[in-house]
Motif scaffolding. Structure first.
Motif, PDB file in Angstrom:
ATOM      1  N   SER A  14       0.829  -1.212   0.000  1.00 47.64           N
ATOM      2  CA  SER A  14       0.000   0.000   0.000  1.00 47.64           C
ATOM      3  C   SER A  14       0.863   1.262   0.000  1.00 47.64           C
ATOM      4  N   ALA A  15       1.872   1.276  -0.883  1.00 47.86           N
ATOM      5  CA  ALA A  15       2.803   2.407  -0.941  1.00 47.86           C
ATOM      6  C   ALA A  15       3.215   2.650  -2.386  1.00 47.86           C
ATOM      7  N   THR A  16       3.536   3.920  -2.667  1.00 49.11           N
ATOM      8  CA  THR A  16       4.017   4.307  -3.986  1.00 49.11           C
ATOM      9  C   THR A  16       5.442   4.807  -3.857  1.00 49.11           C
ATOM     10  N   PHE A  17       6.303   4.354  -4.774  1.00 43.92           N
ATOM     11  CA  PHE A  17       7.721   4.691  -4.734  1.00 43.92           C
ATOM     12  C   PHE A  17       8.132   5.352  -6.043  1.00 43.92           C
ATOM     13  N   ARG A  18       8.842   6.469  -5.946  1.00 49.01           N
ATOM     14  CA  ARG A  18       9.368   7.134  -7.132  1.00 49.01           C
ATOM     15  C   ARG A  18      10.632   6.407  -7.565  1.00 49.01           C
ATOM     16  N   ILE A  19      10.707   6.059  -8.848  1.00 49.58           N
ATOM     17  CA  ILE A  19      11.893   5.369  -9.346  1.00 49.58           C
ATOM     18  C   ILE A  19      12.700   6.228 -10.311  1.00 49.58           C
ATOM     19  N   ASP A  20      12.115   7.343 -10.795  1.00 50.23           N
ATOM     20  CA  ASP A  20      12.853   8.236 -11.679  1.00 50.23           C
ATOM     21  C   ASP A  20      12.173   9.589 -11.700  1.00 50.23           C
ATOM     22  N   ASN A  21      12.993  10.620 -11.807  1.00 50.11           N
ATOM     23  CA  ASN A  21      12.495  11.984 -11.950  1.00 50.11           C
ATOM     24  C   ASN A  21      13.493  12.711 -12.832  1.00 50.11           C
ATOM     25  N   VAL A  22      13.020  13.236 -13.957  1.00 50.22           N
ATOM     26  CA  VAL A  22      13.935  13.841 -14.923  1.00 50.22           C
ATOM     27  C   VAL A  22      13.283  15.057 -15.571  1.00 50.22           C
ATOM     28  N   SER A  23      14.122  16.009 -15.959  1.00 50.53           N
ATOM     29  CA  SER A  23      13.688  17.090 -16.829  1.00 50.53           C
ATOM     30  C   SER A  23      14.073  16.647 -18.233  1.00 50.53           C
ATOM     31  N   LEU A  24      13.092  16.228 -18.997  1.00 54.04           N
ATOM     32  CA  LEU A  24      13.326  15.675 -20.323  1.00 54.04           C
ATOM     33  C   LEU A  24      13.466  16.820 -21.322  1.00 54.04           C
ATOM     34  N   ALA A  25      14.637  16.923 -21.935  1.00 53.13           N
ATOM     35  CA  ALA A  25      14.934  18.026 -22.854  1.00 53.13           C
ATOM     36  C   ALA A  25      13.964  18.030 -24.038  1.00 53.13           C
ATOM     37  N   ALA A  26      13.839  19.187 -24.671  1.00 54.49           N
ATOM     38  CA  ALA A  26      12.947  19.359 -25.813  1.00 54.49           C
ATOM     39  C   ALA A  26      13.275  18.380 -26.931  1.00 54.49           C
ATOM     40  N   ASN A  27      12.231  17.818 -27.522  1.00 56.44           N
ATOM     41  CA  ASN A  27      12.356  16.937 -28.685  1.00 56.44           C
ATOM     42  C   ASN A  27      13.382  15.824 -28.501  1.00 56.44           C
ATOM     43  N   THR A  28      13.341  15.173 -27.345  1.00 59.48           N
ATOM     44  CA  THR A  28      14.257  14.063 -27.080  1.00 59.48           C
ATOM     45  C   THR A  28      13.495  12.840 -26.587  1.00 59.48           C
ATOM     46  N   THR A  29      14.176  11.700 -26.691  1.00 59.83           N
ATOM     47  CA  THR A  29      13.646  10.429 -26.207  1.00 59.83           C
ATOM     48  C   THR A  29      14.601   9.892 -25.157  1.00 59.83           C
ATOM     49  N   ARG A  30      14.046   9.296 -24.087  1.00 59.70           N
ATOM     50  CA  ARG A  30      14.872   8.796 -22.985  1.00 59.70           C
ATOM     51  C   ARG A  30      14.383   7.432 -22.550  1.00 59.70           C
ATOM     52  N   GLN A  31      15.350   6.564 -22.201  1.00 57.87           N
ATOM     53  CA  GLN A  31      15.047   5.282 -21.580  1.00 57.87           C
ATOM     54  C   GLN A  31      14.914   5.525 -20.075  1.00 57.87           C
ATOM     55  N   ILE A  32      13.787   5.182 -19.499  1.00 56.32           N
ATOM     56  CA  ILE A  32      13.525   5.469 -18.085  1.00 56.32           C
ATOM     57  C   ILE A  32      14.210   4.456 -17.176  1.00 56.32           C
ATOM     58  N   ILE A  33      14.268   3.187 -17.565  1.00 53.68           N
ATOM     59  CA  ILE A  33      14.921   2.172 -16.734  1.00 53.68           C
ATOM     60  C   ILE A  33      16.086   1.564 -17.504  1.00 53.68           C
ATOM     61  N   SER A  34      17.078   1.088 -16.754  1.00 46.61           N
ATOM     62  CA  SER A  34      18.228   0.457 -17.394  1.00 46.61           C
ATOM     63  C   SER A  34      18.292  -1.044 -17.116  1.00 46.61           C
ATOM     64  N   GLN A  35      17.475  -1.526 -16.204  1.00 44.07           N
ATOM     65  CA  GLN A  35      17.394  -2.948 -15.867  1.00 44.07           C
ATOM     66  C   GLN A  35      15.918  -3.341 -15.811  1.00 44.07           C
ATOM     67  N   THR A  36      15.656  -4.622 -15.737  1.00 43.71           N
ATOM     68  CA  THR A  36      14.287  -5.117 -15.684  1.00 43.71           C
ATOM     69  C   THR A  36      13.588  -4.666 -14.403  1.00 43.71           C
ATOM     70  N   LEU A  37      12.365  -4.203 -14.562  1.00 43.21           N
ATOM     71  CA  LEU A  37      11.518  -3.789 -13.445  1.00 43.21           C
ATOM     72  C   LEU A  37      10.403  -4.820 -13.305  1.00 43.21           C
ATOM     73  N   VAL A  38      10.255  -5.409 -12.120  1.00 46.02           N
ATOM     74  CA  VAL A  38       9.232  -6.430 -11.882  1.00 46.02           C
ATOM     75  C   VAL A  38       8.017  -5.779 -11.244  1.00 46.02           C
ATOM     76  N   LEU A  39       6.878  -5.965 -11.893  1.00 49.70           N
ATOM     77  CA  LEU A  39       5.603  -5.561 -11.304  1.00 49.70           C
ATOM     78  C   LEU A  39       4.898  -6.832 -10.857  1.00 49.70           C
ATOM     79  N   GLU A  40       4.736  -6.978  -9.543  1.00 42.78           N
ATOM     80  CA  GLU A  40       4.021  -8.133  -9.010  1.00 42.78           C
ATOM     81  C   GLU A  40       2.526  -7.934  -9.189  1.00 42.78           C
ATOM     82  N   GLU A  41       1.763  -8.959  -8.897  1.00 43.53           N
ATOM     83  CA  GLU A  41       0.323  -8.943  -9.064  1.00 43.53           C
ATOM     84  C   GLU A  41      -0.292  -7.666  -8.489  1.00 43.53           C
ATOM     85  N   GLY A  42      -0.999  -6.911  -9.336  1.00 39.90           N
ATOM     86  CA  GLY A  42      -1.692  -5.706  -8.906  1.00 39.90           C
ATOM     87  C   GLY A  42      -0.840  -4.450  -8.835  1.00 39.90           C
ATOM     88  N   ASP A  43       0.474  -4.547  -8.976  1.00 41.84           N
ATOM     89  CA  ASP A  43       1.336  -3.357  -8.940  1.00 41.84           C
ATOM     90  C   ASP A  43       1.059  -2.478 -10.157  1.00 41.84           C
TER      91      ASP A  43
END
Length: 113
Positions: free
Chosen positions: A56-85
């Motif tokens: 019953s908690a929310t965790f921030r995993i990334d916060n970025v100022s994304l530059a104009a007209n750019t694309t970014r990869q948010i994660i660099s490793q596998t992120l596991v979402l368990e049931e209902g996450d």
């Protein structure tokens, strides 16, 4: 158990917290990539969070100022979402951030017992 490879697109049309992927109650999601693109002519803040429903908690995993007209990869490793996450994104400006989440769904709905 079956493994299904999937994509989920998103378009953050508002500055509200937006749920972009929810793991089903009978499976887990192995998120391999979260790719976000800022189509604006100026930087846009982007926050990424995961709600762990079992805690019953929310965790921030990334916060970025994304530059104009750019694309970014948010994660660099596998992120596991368990049931209902829930994977959530929040944009500082609506209508400018869009992207795709690529994941493997480990579906246990066909299991016996």
């Amino acid at each position: 158990m079956t493994i299904q490879y999937k994509n989920a697109g998103f378009n953050l049309s508002t500055t509200n917290v937006t749920s972009v992927l929810t793991a089903p109650s009978n499976g887990r999601c192995l998120v391999k990539q979260i790719q976000a693109h800022n189509g604006a002519n100026s930087a846009v803040n982007l926050s990424t969070q995961v709600t762990d429903t079992s805690a019953s908690a929310t965790f921030r995993i990334d916060n970025v100022s994304l530059a104009a007209n750019t694309t970014r990869q948010i994660i660099s490793q596998t992120l596991v979402l368990e049931e209902g996450d829930i994977l959530k994104l929040t944009a500082g400006t609506g209508g400018e951030i869009q992207g795709i989440v690529s994941y493997a769904l480990l579906d246990r709905s066909q299991e016996n017992g």
